[in-house]
Each structure stands twice: as structure tokens, then as C-alpha cells.
Design a protein around this motif. Structure first.
Motif, mmCIF file in Angstrom:
data_model
loop_
_atom_site.group_PDB
_atom_site.id
_atom_site.type_symbol
_atom_site.label_atom_id
_atom_site.label_comp_id
_atom_site.label_asym_id
_atom_site.label_seq_id
_atom_site.Cartn_x
_atom_site.Cartn_y
_atom_site.Cartn_z
ATOM 1 N N VAL A 55 100.526 123.146 62.490
ATOM 2 C CA VAL A 55 99.744 122.562 63.578
ATOM 3 C C VAL A 55 98.838 121.474 63.013
ATOM 4 N N ALA A 56 98.764 120.357 63.706
ATOM 5 C CA ALA A 56 97.912 119.261 63.246
ATOM 6 C C ALA A 56 96.459 119.720 63.181
ATOM 7 N N PRO A 57 95.748 119.398 62.109
ATOM 8 C CA PRO A 57 94.336 119.784 62.017
ATOM 9 C C PRO A 57 93.485 118.973 62.983
ATOM 10 N N LEU A 58 92.309 119.501 63.305
ATOM 11 C CA LEU A 58 91.353 118.732 64.097
ATOM 12 C C LEU A 58 90.856 117.566 63.251
ATOM 13 N N SER A 59 90.663 116.427 63.889
ATOM 14 C CA SER A 59 90.389 115.208 63.135
ATOM 15 C C SER A 59 89.296 114.378 63.797
ATOM 16 N N ALA A 60 88.258 114.046 63.024
ATOM 17 C CA ALA A 60 87.202 113.173 63.537
ATOM 18 C C ALA A 60 87.768 111.805 63.895
ATOM 19 N N ARG A 61 88.746 111.365 63.133
ATOM 20 C CA ARG A 61 89.366 110.071 63.428
ATOM 21 C C ARG A 61 90.028 110.094 64.798
ATOM 22 N N VAL A 102 89.229 111.968 67.318
ATOM 23 C CA VAL A 102 88.150 111.980 68.311
ATOM 24 C C VAL A 102 87.650 110.563 68.569
ATOM 25 N N ARG A 103 87.385 109.827 67.492
ATOM 26 C CA ARG A 103 86.844 108.471 67.628
ATOM 27 C C ARG A 103 87.859 107.508 68.253
ATOM 28 N N GLU A 104 89.127 107.787 68.060
ATOM 29 C CA GLU A 104 90.153 106.906 68.615
ATOM 30 C C GLU A 104 90.441 107.204 70.086
ATOM 31 N N VAL A 105 90.500 108.491 70.434
ATOM 32 C CA VAL A 105 90.986 108.868 71.763
ATOM 33 C C VAL A 105 89.902 108.798 72.838
ATOM 34 N N TYR A 106 88.708 109.305 72.545
ATOM 35 C CA TYR A 106 87.681 109.391 73.587
ATOM 36 C C TYR A 106 87.323 108.040 74.217
ATOM 37 N N PRO A 107 87.100 106.970 73.426
ATOM 38 C CA PRO A 107 86.772 105.684 74.070
ATOM 39 C C PRO A 107 87.894 105.158 74.965
ATOM 40 N N ILE A 108 89.140 105.383 74.555
ATOM 41 C CA ILE A 108 90.258 104.972 75.405
ATOM 42 C C ILE A 108 90.224 105.768 76.705
ATOM 43 N N LEU A 109 89.926 107.064 76.583
ATOM 44 C CA LEU A 109 89.895 107.927 77.761
ATOM 45 C C LEU A 109 88.843 107.469 78.760
ATOM 46 N N TRP A 110 87.596 107.250 78.294
ATOM 47 C CA TRP A 110 86.570 106.902 79.284
ATOM 48 C C TRP A 110 86.814 105.516 79.881
ATOM 49 N N ALA A 137 95.335 115.421 74.858
ATOM 50 C CA ALA A 137 95.081 115.196 73.435
ATOM 51 C C ALA A 137 93.704 115.695 73.007
ATOM 52 N N ILE A 138 92.720 115.669 73.924
ATOM 53 C CA ILE A 138 91.363 116.098 73.545
ATOM 54 C C ILE A 138 91.085 117.551 73.912
ATOM 55 N N ASP A 186 80.619 113.081 71.186
ATOM 56 C CA ASP A 186 79.524 113.302 70.234
ATOM 57 C C ASP A 186 79.442 114.768 69.808
ATOM 58 N N VAL A 187 79.591 115.674 70.775
ATOM 59 C CA VAL A 187 79.542 117.101 70.454
ATOM 60 C C VAL A 187 80.713 117.490 69.555
ATOM 61 N N SER A 188 81.884 116.950 69.845
ATOM 62 C CA SER A 188 83.062 117.259 69.030
ATOM 63 C C SER A 188 82.865 116.803 67.593
ATOM 64 N N LEU A 189 82.289 115.627 67.406
ATOM 65 C CA LEU A 189 82.057 115.119 66.055
ATOM 66 C C LEU A 189 81.059 115.994 65.304
ATOM 67 N N VAL A 190 80.025 116.446 65.999
ATOM 68 C CA VAL A 190 79.058 117.346 65.363
ATOM 69 C C VAL A 190 79.744 118.645 64.960
ATOM 70 N N ARG A 191 80.589 119.170 65.842
ATOM 71 C CA ARG A 191 81.315 120.404 65.543
ATOM 72 C C ARG A 191 82.216 120.247 64.324
ATOM 73 N N LEU A 192 82.702 119.030 64.117
ATOM 74 C CA LEU A 192 83.577 118.762 62.976
ATOM 75 C C LEU A 192 82.785 118.373 61.729
ATOM 76 N N GLY A 193 81.454 118.426 61.839
ATOM 77 C CA GLY A 193 80.614 118.117 60.690
ATOM 78 C C GLY A 193 80.446 116.644 60.430
ATOM 79 N N GLU A 194 80.676 115.825 61.472
ATOM 80 C CA GLU A 194 80.538 114.386 61.337
ATOM 81 C C GLU A 194 79.217 113.939 61.964
ATOM 82 N N PRO A 195 78.606 112.860 61.429
ATOM 83 C CA PRO A 195 77.343 112.364 62.009
ATOM 84 C C PRO A 195 77.572 111.722 63.360
#
Length: 201
Positions: A59-65, A67-75, A142-143, A192-201
């Protein structure tokens, strides 16, 4: 078959980064390994699993990258879909209010995620562009694993509910621009919450 395997990935039965035991999974699903492998190959093309010649599928791991790629396209695309709904969207306000109450009253991440997904689907259901709706649906899929993460915190559910209220309030007054602005804030909050959960700033 694809849907059955995907559901196990999205709800965590097949955890991120974990190896897929094809023999056991085929037994659980009551199928042979051939259709299972076909489903896994399809999910690999969609980015949900990966494979190596000597190790099979994982299974593909969760990825901060991601998150950063998909969410802006989504909104961006969801906002476009909402704008294309035109004045018809206001007729869906009572339904959106009902779904948002269900979200506020949810007591588990699965229920909260189901209500949140239904809210966003209903919000743009009046969009006449079916290709756009499919693209937005694929992005929401995807999210979903990330959304499940932040729905585990009741305070995050409360924040999302309040943001939904702002979207509804804007629609009720005919302020589509305001609704789109709050829609972006709501989706950005999830990012933003997802990135925090993944340990990203």
C-alpha cells in the motif's frame, strides 16, 4: 473487486506502507489471485499501491508531498464546480444543513468522514460539467486516507462543521464568492491538519 480492495485501503484494513498478502486477501474476498492481481494493477495505476518484482504489492505510504499537491487542486476545482452550479445551489441549502447536523453529531471518524463527503458531494451536485465532477470525486478519493486522520480529532470535526455553516450562510444570502472562499478555507484546514499529522510544518 477494485472497490473491495480500495475500501480496505481507505479504511486502514490495509495500512499505509504495508505489504499486501495476496493469498490471504484473495481468501477473504472469496476470489482467485488472478482477478485480485488485476484489481491491484489498476490501483497501482491510480497510485494507491506500488509493486516490486520480488516483493509483490504494498500500500502506498501517506505522503506530505501528495497532500501539498492534491489539496490545492481540489479546492480550486471544487470552487469552480460550485460557481458553475449557479443559483440552483441555494435550493440545496436545507439538505446541506441536515448533513452538517449529522456531521456535528457524529461520534466516530468513519461517520464523520461519511457525512463530510456527503456534504461536499451535495454542495456541487448541481454542477452541469460531469467531467469536472468526476475529477473532483477522484481528488476527494485521493485525500480520503488523510481526511480520516484529522476526523479522529473531535475538535477538527467541530471546526469543519463551523466552516460548513459559513458556506451555507453565504449560499443562503446568494454570495457564491463568499461560499467559495469558505470552501477553500475548509479544504485548506484539512490540508494543514494532515501535514501536522504527518509531522510536517
Amino acid at each position: 473487486m477494485r472497490e473491495a480492495v480500495l475500501e480496505r485501503i481507505l479504511d486502514g484494513q490495509l495500512p499505509p506502507g504495508g505489504q499486501v498478502n495476496e493469498t490471504r486477501l484473495a481468501e477473504e474476498l472469496g476470489v482467485s489471485r488472478t482477478p485480485l492481481r488485476e484489481a491491484l494493477l489498476g490501483l497501482q495505476a491510480e497510485g494507491f499501491v506500488s509493486s516490486k518484482a520480488s516483493r509483490g504489492f504494498s500500500v502506498a505510504p501517506l505522503s506530505a508531498r501528495e497532500v501539498r499537491e492534491v489539496y490545492p487542486i481540489l479546492w480550486t476545482l471544487e470552487g469552480l464546480a460550485l460557481r458553475l452550479c449557479g443559483p440552483l445551489t441555494s435550493s440545496r441549502v436545507p439538505e446541506l444543513e441536515r448533513i452538517n447536523r449529522e456531521l456535528a453529531e457524529s461520534r466516530d471518524p468513519e461517520g464523520a468522514l461519511a457525512s463530510d463527503t456527503q456534504f461536499h458531494r451535495t454542495l456541487i451536485s448541481g454542477c452541469p460539467n460531469q467531467r469536472l465532477l468526476k475529477t473532483v470525486g477522484d481528488l476527494r478519493l485521493a485525500i480520503r486516507r488523510y481526511a480520516h486522520l484529522h476526523m479522529q480529532d473531535g475538535s477538527h470535526v467541530t471546526t469543519s462543521t463551523r466552516q460548513h455553516d459559513e458556506i451555507i450562510s453565504a449560499l443562503r444570502s446568494g454570495n457564491v464568492d463568499g461560499a467559495i472562499e469558505w470552501l477553500e478555507k475548509n479544504t485548506r484546514f484539512g490540508m494543514d491538519v494532515s501535514l501536522v499529522r504527518l509531522g510536517e510544518p
